[in-house]
Scaffold this active site. Structure first.
Site, PDB file in Angstrom:
ATOM      1  N   GLY A  57       0.836  -1.200   0.000  1.00  0.00           N
ATOM      2  CA  GLY A  57       0.000   0.000   0.000  1.00  0.00           C
ATOM      3  C   GLY A  57       0.868   1.246   0.000  1.00  0.00           C
ATOM      4  O   GLY A  57       1.916   1.275   0.641  1.00  0.00           O
ATOM      5  N   ASP A  87       3.991  -0.672  11.716  1.00  0.00           N
ATOM      6  CA  ASP A  87       4.006  -1.981  12.370  1.00  0.00           C
ATOM      7  C   ASP A  87       5.169  -2.871  11.919  1.00  0.00           C
ATOM      8  O   ASP A  87       5.097  -4.091  12.038  1.00  0.00           O
ATOM      9  CB  ASP A  87       2.664  -2.708  12.130  1.00  0.00           C
ATOM     10  N   THR A 105       5.186   2.391   5.820  1.00  0.00           N
ATOM     11  CA  THR A 105       3.785   2.076   6.078  1.00  0.00           C
ATOM     12  C   THR A 105       3.171   3.105   7.031  1.00  0.00           C
ATOM     13  O   THR A 105       3.827   3.552   7.979  1.00  0.00           O
ATOM     14  CB  THR A 105       3.548   0.676   6.674  1.00  0.00           C
ATOM     15  N   ILE A 106       1.923   3.426   6.752  1.00  0.00           N
ATOM     16  CA  ILE A 106       1.208   4.301   7.688  1.00  0.00           C
ATOM     17  C   ILE A 106       0.882   3.547   8.973  1.00  0.00           C
ATOM     18  O   ILE A 106       0.527   4.145   9.978  1.00  0.00           O
ATOM     19  CB  ILE A 106      -0.102   4.875   7.091  1.00  0.00           C
ATOM     20  N   ASP A 107       0.986   2.209   8.931  1.00  0.00           N
ATOM     21  CA  ASP A 107       0.599   1.398  10.105  1.00  0.00           C
ATOM     22  C   ASP A 107       1.681   1.412  11.191  1.00  0.00           C
ATOM     23  O   ASP A 107       1.391   1.080  12.343  1.00  0.00           O
ATOM     24  CB  ASP A 107       0.336  -0.058   9.687  1.00  0.00           C
ATOM     25  N   ARG A 129       3.346 -16.564  -4.555  1.00  0.00           N
ATOM     26  CA  ARG A 129       1.927 -16.952  -4.594  1.00  0.00           C
ATOM     27  C   ARG A 129       1.207 -15.946  -5.491  1.00  0.00           C
ATOM     28  O   ARG A 129       0.432 -15.132  -5.037  1.00  0.00           O
ATOM     29  CB  ARG A 129       1.365 -16.924  -3.167  1.00  0.00           C
ATOM     30  N   THR A 132       6.343  -6.629   1.406  1.00  0.00           N
ATOM     31  CA  THR A 132       7.451  -6.363   0.465  1.00  0.00           C
ATOM     32  C   THR A 132       8.760  -6.950   1.007  1.00  0.00           C
ATOM     33  O   THR A 132       9.558  -7.502   0.252  1.00  0.00           O
ATOM     34  CB  THR A 132       7.584  -4.840   0.235  1.00  0.00           C
ATOM     35  N   ARG A 158      -4.432  -1.946  10.228  1.00  0.00           N
ATOM     36  CA  ARG A 158      -4.518  -3.425  10.298  1.00  0.00           C
ATOM     37  C   ARG A 158      -4.593  -3.881  11.760  1.00  0.00           C
ATOM     38  O   ARG A 158      -5.420  -3.364  12.490  1.00  0.00           O
ATOM     39  CB  ARG A 158      -3.327  -4.076   9.577  1.00  0.00           C
ATOM     40  N   LYS A 217      -0.705  -6.747  -4.435  1.00  0.00           N
ATOM     41  CA  LYS A 217      -1.274  -8.036  -4.809  1.00  0.00           C
ATOM     42  C   LYS A 217      -0.284  -8.900  -5.581  1.00  0.00           C
ATOM     43  O   LYS A 217      -0.680  -9.869  -6.213  1.00  0.00           O
ATOM     44  CB  LYS A 217      -2.518  -7.815  -5.667  1.00  0.00           C
ATOM     45  N   GLN A 222      -6.020   8.646   4.517  1.00  0.00           N
ATOM     46  CA  GLN A 222      -4.846   8.574   5.410  1.00  0.00           C
ATOM     47  C   GLN A 222      -3.564   8.201   4.656  1.00  0.00           C
ATOM     48  O   GLN A 222      -2.463   8.358   5.166  1.00  0.00           O
ATOM     49  CB  GLN A 222      -5.083   7.536   6.516  1.00  0.00           C
ATOM     50  N   ASP A 256       5.848  -5.094   5.529  1.00  0.00           N
ATOM     51  CA  ASP A 256       6.236  -6.473   5.838  1.00  0.00           C
ATOM     52  C   ASP A 256       6.055  -7.406   4.634  1.00  0.00           C
ATOM     53  O   ASP A 256       6.884  -8.301   4.420  1.00  0.00           O
ATOM     54  CB  ASP A 256       5.479  -6.994   7.071  1.00  0.00           C
TER      55      ASP A 256
HETATM   56  O1  F6P Z   1      -1.066  -1.338   5.298  1.00  0.00           O
HETATM   57  C1  F6P Z   1      -1.593  -0.112   4.903  1.00  0.00           C
HETATM   58  C2  F6P Z   1      -3.093  -0.154   4.839  1.00  0.00           C
HETATM   59  O2  F6P Z   1      -3.569   1.139   4.509  1.00  0.00           O
HETATM   60  C3  F6P Z   1      -3.785  -0.661   6.103  1.00  0.00           C
HETATM   61  O3  F6P Z   1      -3.813   0.291   7.130  1.00  0.00           O
HETATM   62  C4  F6P Z   1      -5.135  -1.045   5.560  1.00  0.00           C
HETATM   63  O4  F6P Z   1      -5.727  -2.031   6.356  1.00  0.00           O
HETATM   64  C5  F6P Z   1      -4.808  -1.586   4.194  1.00  0.00           C
HETATM   65  O5  F6P Z   1      -3.548  -1.050   3.834  1.00  0.00           O
HETATM   66  C6  F6P Z   1      -5.821  -1.263   3.126  1.00  0.00           C
HETATM   67  O6  F6P Z   1      -5.469  -1.898   1.949  1.00  0.00           O
HETATM   68  P1  F6P Z   1      -6.110  -1.595   0.533  1.00  0.00           P
HETATM   69  O7  F6P Z   1      -5.420  -0.394  -0.043  1.00  0.00           O
HETATM   70  O8  F6P Z   1      -5.848  -2.826  -0.277  1.00  0.00           O
HETATM   71  O9  F6P Z   1      -7.568  -1.329   0.750  1.00  0.00           O
END
Ligand code: F6P
Length: 373
Positions: free
Chosen positions: A14, A146, A142-144, A82, A122, A188, A77, A291, A120
């Site tokens: 993302g 994590d 990542t914005i998370d 996989r 990547t 997440r 994706k 976000q 994670d």
């Molecule tokens: O990992 C970044 C993130 O924005 C998460 O906070 C969120 O759950 C997910 O990606 C959303 O993914 P997508 O862009 O596939 O909807």
């Protein structure tokens, strides 16, 4: 001993604010400091699967420091081990391991090393590439927030600011209408984004995946505030928040994705419950991808530039297969294998949790006494 001539750079997973700032720092450091050729790989690992690459010049990376998104594109994706190659007669996805194809394209493109900017997922893909003998370095995005082994990822602080701005705006309308308002943030299974934005905006309730909630406790807290004449109650809730003994709310399944589950919708579930139990008018706002978009704040521009520069320094000093990290405020590095397939959650003894409790924040934990303030 430096044999590198040409390096590839990709952005995977993302997107988040600051990706272009890293690409710029990688390309400029490599071109100007080390005289390397830089090849941009389109759409993360998808570009390596489909062999889509282009040289990156100084002009290509000029004027992108402040721009949101990624000039290279990304995909969350495209996991080479996989990879979805089609669907069977029942409409179910067919997966194949296309790692060899990725390695072939890296060698065919004469890439001596790879800079992988991502989270994670990547880093896990990059670990596979490393196992095939390709030198790599990782940059944590990542914005998370994590990723293991780093105190901070770039993009996180901008997302916190965005979520905080939204919470501030919700606060004013909530006060006008005397409502309970929930604001659902991404992240997440990690609550970093919600915790930081919640504290920054003075949210009354903060619900994070690491602390399962009890809805009755939240309702008592809202009613207690109303009895004390408070005009509104603001609840910052992580998309991964879950009730005690229950599960997080799944927004959608993306079968071909690295992490197939997309969380989302817990704020709507909670809004219905809170309104029913308390009789207080309640609304939910899901912030979603706002976000992830927009220009990085100054902190992330600096961090992204440091990370990108350090990635090239690692490669050029032969320190391969490491991810740039920040530890104790210093830019360091750790083996990518240490980071792959792992997630950094908020430890329950984290000082920010006790700070938030000290200023009266409710985490929805049974037995939490309603704030006297
Ligand atoms: O990992 C970044 C993130 O924005 C998460 O906070 C969120 O759950 C997910 O990606 C959303 O993914 P997508 O862009 O596939 O909807």
């Amino acid at each position: 001993m430096n044999q590198l001539r040409r390096i590839g750079v990709l952005t995977g997973g993302g997107d988040c604010p600051g990706l272009n700032a890293v690409i710029r720092a990688v390309a400029k450091s490599a071109l100007f400091d080390h005289g390397l050729e830089v090849i941009g790989i389109r759409d993360g690992y998808l570009g390596l699967i489909e062999n889509r690459m282009q040289p990156l010049t100084a002009d290509d990376v000029s004027n992108i420091l402040t721009r949101g998104g990624t000039i290279l594109g990304t995909s969350n994706k495209a996991n080479p081990s996989r990879y979805m190659t089609g669907k069977n007669s029942k409409g179910q996805p067919i997966f194949e391991d296309v790692t060899e194809r990725v390695i072939h394209h890296i060698r065919q493109g004469s890439l001596d090393a790879l800079v992988a900017i991502g989270g994670d997922g990547t880093m896990s893909c990059t670990n596979l590439v490393i196992e095939h003998g390709i030198p790599c370095v990782g940059v944590p995005k990542t914005i998370d927030n994590d990723l293991m082994s780093t105190e901070i990822t770039f993009g996180f602080s901008t997302a916190v600011q965005t979520a905080c701005d939204a919470l501030d705006r919700i606060h004013t309308t909530a006060a006008s209408h005397h409502r309970v308002m929930l604001v659902e943030t991404m992240g997440r299974n990690a609550g970093w984004l919600t915790l930081h934005a919640g504290i920054a905006s003075g949210a009354d309730v903060i619900l994070i995946p690491e602390i399962p909630y009890d809805v009755q406790t939240i309702c008592r807290f809202c009613l207690h505030r109303r009895e004390r004449g408070k005009t509104a109650t603001i609840i910052a809730v992580s998309e991964g928040a879950k009730p005690i003994g229950g599960q997080a709310v799944i927004g959608r399944i993306v079968p071909e994705s690295f992490d197939t589950i997309r969380l989302g919708g817990v704020s709507n579930v909670l809004a219905d419950q809170i309104e029913k139990i308390t009789g207080l008018e309640t609304r939910a706002t899901i912030l979603g991808h706002v976000q992830r978009g927009g220009s990085p704040i100054a902190f992330d521009r600096v961090l992204a530039t440091q990370f990108g520069h350090q990635a090239v320094e690692l490669l050029c000093s032969g320190q391969f297969n490491r991810m740039v990290v920040m530890q104790g405020g210093k830019i360091l590095s750790v083996p990518i294998s240490e980071v792959a397939n792992r997630q950094r959650l908020i430890p329950l003894d984290h000082p920010l949790l006790s700070t938030a409790r000290a200023v009266g924040t409710c985490f929805g934990t049974p037995g939490e006494s309603p704030s006297p303030r």
